[in-house]
Design an enzyme around this catalytic site. Structure first.
Site, mmCIF file in Angstrom:
data_model
loop_
_atom_site.group_PDB
_atom_site.id
_atom_site.type_symbol
_atom_site.label_atom_id
_atom_site.label_comp_id
_atom_site.label_asym_id
_atom_site.label_seq_id
_atom_site.Cartn_x
_atom_site.Cartn_y
_atom_site.Cartn_z
ATOM 1 N N HIS A 40 0.815 -1.190 -0.065
ATOM 2 C CA HIS A 40 0.098 -0.156 0.180
ATOM 3 C C HIS A 40 1.078 1.207 0.193
ATOM 4 O O HIS A 40 1.929 1.174 0.175
ATOM 5 C CB HIS A 40 -1.011 -0.011 1.128
ATOM 6 C CG HIS A 40 0.103 0.010 2.524
ATOM 7 N ND1 HIS A 40 0.739 -0.793 3.132
ATOM 8 C CD2 HIS A 40 0.408 1.242 3.050
ATOM 9 C CE1 HIS A 40 1.283 -0.362 4.068
ATOM 10 N NE2 HIS A 40 1.174 0.740 4.123
ATOM 11 N N HIS A 121 5.884 5.990 -0.803
ATOM 12 C CA HIS A 121 6.441 4.759 -1.113
ATOM 13 C C HIS A 121 5.501 3.528 -0.819
ATOM 14 O O HIS A 121 4.747 3.547 -0.123
ATOM 15 C CB HIS A 121 7.661 4.668 -0.544
ATOM 16 C CG HIS A 121 7.661 4.721 0.993
ATOM 17 N ND1 HIS A 121 7.648 5.696 1.791
ATOM 18 C CD2 HIS A 121 7.755 3.658 1.712
ATOM 19 C CE1 HIS A 121 7.372 5.332 3.065
ATOM 20 N NE2 HIS A 121 7.413 3.906 3.187
HETATM 21 P P1 2AM Z 1 6.645 1.926 6.092
HETATM 22 O O1 2AM Z 1 5.986 1.156 4.976
HETATM 23 O O2 2AM Z 1 7.559 2.872 5.621
HETATM 24 O O3 2AM Z 1 7.296 1.094 7.186
HETATM 25 C C1 2AM Z 1 1.905 0.792 8.913
HETATM 26 O O4 2AM Z 1 2.863 0.620 9.995
HETATM 27 C C2 2AM Z 1 2.449 1.787 7.939
HETATM 28 O O5 2AM Z 1 2.608 2.970 8.509
HETATM 29 C C3 2AM Z 1 3.658 1.413 7.074
HETATM 30 O O6 2AM Z 1 3.298 1.465 5.756
HETATM 31 C C4 2AM Z 1 4.567 2.399 7.698
HETATM 32 O O7 2AM Z 1 5.356 2.926 6.585
HETATM 33 C C5 2AM Z 1 3.937 3.498 8.079
HETATM 34 N N1 2AM Z 1 4.420 4.266 9.296
HETATM 35 C C6 2AM Z 1 4.700 5.614 9.010
HETATM 36 N N2 2AM Z 1 5.234 6.056 10.362
HETATM 37 C C7 2AM Z 1 5.116 4.921 10.968
HETATM 38 C C8 2AM Z 1 5.745 4.924 12.347
HETATM 39 N N3 2AM Z 1 6.232 5.715 13.214
HETATM 40 N N4 2AM Z 1 5.667 3.552 13.118
HETATM 41 C C9 2AM Z 1 4.991 2.281 12.077
HETATM 42 N N5 2AM Z 1 4.651 2.637 10.915
HETATM 43 C C10 2AM Z 1 4.709 3.771 10.448
#
Ligand code: 2AM
Length: 181
Positions: A40, A121
């Protein structure tokens, strides 16, 4: 509940990502590859969310108005410090507008927008330790022919619940919000 808001991917994009992952994946590489069901584009990470906040989110996100718009994907990239291998999502005015409308909508529910710039991303893999950062950035540049993704039409955004587990988090779609003007 641990929640976040994101855009799910069109099936054609998921298929293409599957071929990219197959070209990069090595058995026993020690990386945590995200399951295809979990791919996603995150718009806002909310974190721990109470039942009251959840109800507020459903109301406020339901009031977000935005026409469906095209999302373009670029090549592979890597966040060294976070140890994340991802596909870059093109930051267009429409995507920025949706992200801003979403964060504005969640603010009255008690969520503060992140200060760092929005870097959309799709996470493909995460490292486990410090040494993995170099491996991930090598993977990001490994393919001689960088993947070409067809653009897709974003027609909805989703409120996801995240269930952390030892093999990585599992994401469940809790609420869907259709884009229309
Ligand atoms: P990521 O894909 O770069 O890991 C669920 O965790 C989603 O929220 C993930 O897509 C994650 O990004 C994003 N996300 C953004 N900030 C986060 C945080 N502080 N902790 C966990 N997930 C985060």
């Amino acid at each position: 509940m641990r929640m976040f808001i994101g855009i799910p991917l069109a099936e054609a994009v998921v298929e293409k990502l599957e071929t990219v992952r197959a070209r990069l994946y090595r058995r026993g590489d020690g990386l945590r590859w995200a399951a295809r069901e979990s791919w996603h584009i995150t718009l806002q990470f909310l974190g721990e969310t109470s039942a009251e906040q959840y109800a507020c989110l459903v109301t406020n996100l339901g009031a977000v108005r935005m026409e469906p718009f095209v999302i373009g994907l670029d090549g592979l990239g890597c966040f060294d410090r976070a140890g994340v291998l991802f596909v870059t999502v093109r930051l267009t005015p429409a995507l920025t507008a949706l992200q801003q409308r979403v964060t504005t909508a969640t603010e009255p529910c008690g969520f503060t927008p992140e200060k760092r710039a929005f870097a959309p991303h799709i996470t493909l893999a995460r490292g486990r330790g410090h040494d993995d950062a170099r491996r991930l950035s090598a993977l990001a540049t490994e393919l001689r022919r960088p993947p070409q993704f067809s653009p897709f039409l974003a027609e909805e955004f989703v409120l996801y619940q995240s269930f952390p587990g030892p093999g990585g988090s599992r994401y469940e779609r809790r609420e869907r919000f259709t884009l229309n003007a």
